[in-house]
Enzyme design. Structure first.
Site, short mmCIF file in Angstrom:
data_model
loop_
_atom_site.label_atom_id
_atom_site.label_comp_id
_atom_site.label_asym_id
_atom_site.label_seq_id
_atom_site.Cartn_x
_atom_site.Cartn_y
_atom_site.Cartn_z
CG HIS A 252 -37.63 -4.55 63.05
ND1 HIS A 252 -37.49 -4.29 64.31
CD2 HIS A 252 -36.55 -4.20 62.26
CE1 HIS A 252 -36.30 -4.09 64.50
NE2 HIS A 252 -35.59 -3.78 63.25
CD GLU A 290 -32.81 -3.26 61.12
OE1 GLU A 290 -32.86 -4.35 60.69
OE2 GLU A 290 -33.37 -2.70 62.17
#
Length: 337
Positions: A252, A290
């Protein structure tokens, strides 16, 4: 951005400086003013190297320094061919050089060079952490090593002309920055983690206690600019959405400082982050992410660093793009300098 054609010195994480005097046919390297190695260069049809004289340091270290210099000077160079009078035992054992079919010739492959962990890692593990399969939260995965503390990665980016480094989050030291970054409207639109100092202290404390996630601060020239989370994908919420390997890592990413945005900065920190994760455990074969599927800018930056979008899928809170970068592709295509 620095011009690599003007490069005359490279800083090393140890604080020492590698200085070069290079012509079309010769290269002389010194380390902190001490002569290291002098080479003859034959550039056609491909670069061949012969040793004229070597000083002081063991051969393996001198060869490494020369390979680093030549790869940094030309990020498109894929291999170097050395002509040596005797077998370079240390360099062969480490993978720095590999034998060719021609007697007395050895190659340094870019794909192998950038997989050698030193001197980029803050703390070198002598070997891979031993594997023991365990079950946590209903998921079977390898037991993870204790998370590192302090600086874990440092490299001078010759194209950017700046140090890029990664260190573990120190909550009390980094909390105010983290809080300011999360409350930035630009960041909040994707992370959706706005809130108070207390909320963010609890957020970071929870991750600090979680063995599957490592929180990191990215720095340019030792100034914090970004926050990263590196997680083991097998234990993460992403695992049900693809065939996660036991040592896949996920990321992230949050760039908090406006002055450090832009594609040239992303190219530096994203390649450094991925490089660190592949070096941290040689069994890691993929790095995944993602981002929100509508985050076209971030997805574009990741495409530029050789990630590919495998598919889109639905988390409970967002439509996500599964971005994947394999180990082989990274080291084959990486533009580290």
């Amino acid at each position: 951005m620095s011009n690599l054609n003007d490069l005359t010195a490279l800083a090393l994480p140890s604080g020492r400086s590698l200085v070069a005097d290079e012509t079309e046919s010769r290269l002389s390297l010194s380390l902190e003013g001490q002569p290291l190695i002098r080479l003859r260069l034959f550039r056609e049809p491909a670069l061949h190297i012969e040793v004229e004289e070597r000083f002081g340091l063991p051969a393996g270290q001198a060869f490494w320094a020369a390979c680093y210099w030549l790869f940094a000077r030309n990020p498109d160079c894929q291999y170097l061919t050395w002509r040596l009078g005797e077998a370079p035992t240390e360099a062969l054992l480490s993978g720095l050089l590999i034998p060719t079919e021609t007697v007395g010739e050895y190659r340094c492959e870019r794909t192998l060079f950038w997989q050698l962990p030193q001197p980029w890692l803050g703390a070198l593990r002598t070997d891979s952490y031993p594997q023991q399969m365990v079950i946590s939260a209903g998921k079977r995965h390898p037991l993870r090593p204790a998370k590192p503390r302090g600086e874990v990665y440092r490299r001078f980016d010759a194209r950017l002309g700046a140090w890029i480094s990664l260190r573990s989050v120190e909550i009390e030291q980094d909390l105010v920055c983290f809080n300011r970054w999360q409350n930035s409207p630009r960041v909040a639109s994707f992370w959706e983690e706005e809130g108070s100092l207390q909320k963010h202290r609890e957020y970071l404390n929870k991750l600090d206690a979680d063995p599957h996630t490592l929180t990191l601060i990215g720095c340019f020239d030792d100034q914090p600019f970004a926050y990263f989370e590196a997680y083991w994908a097998k234990e993460d919420r992403i695992a049900p959405f693809y065939d996660a390997g036991d040592y896949d890592r996920g990321i992230h990413m949050l760039v908090g400082e406006e002055a450090h945005r832009g594609p040239h900065k992303v190219a530096s920190w994203l390649s450094a982050l991925v490089h660190y994760l592949f070096l941290d455990d040689p069994r890691t074969q993929r790095v995944v992410a993602e981002p929100r599927a509508d985050n076209a800018k971030m997805i574009g930056h990741m495409h530029n660093q050789c990630f590919h979008c495998e598919k889109e899928f639905d988390f409970p809170h967002k439509r996500a793009a599964l971005m994947v970068l394999g180990r082989e592709r990274f080291f084959d295509r990486c533009k580290l300098a």
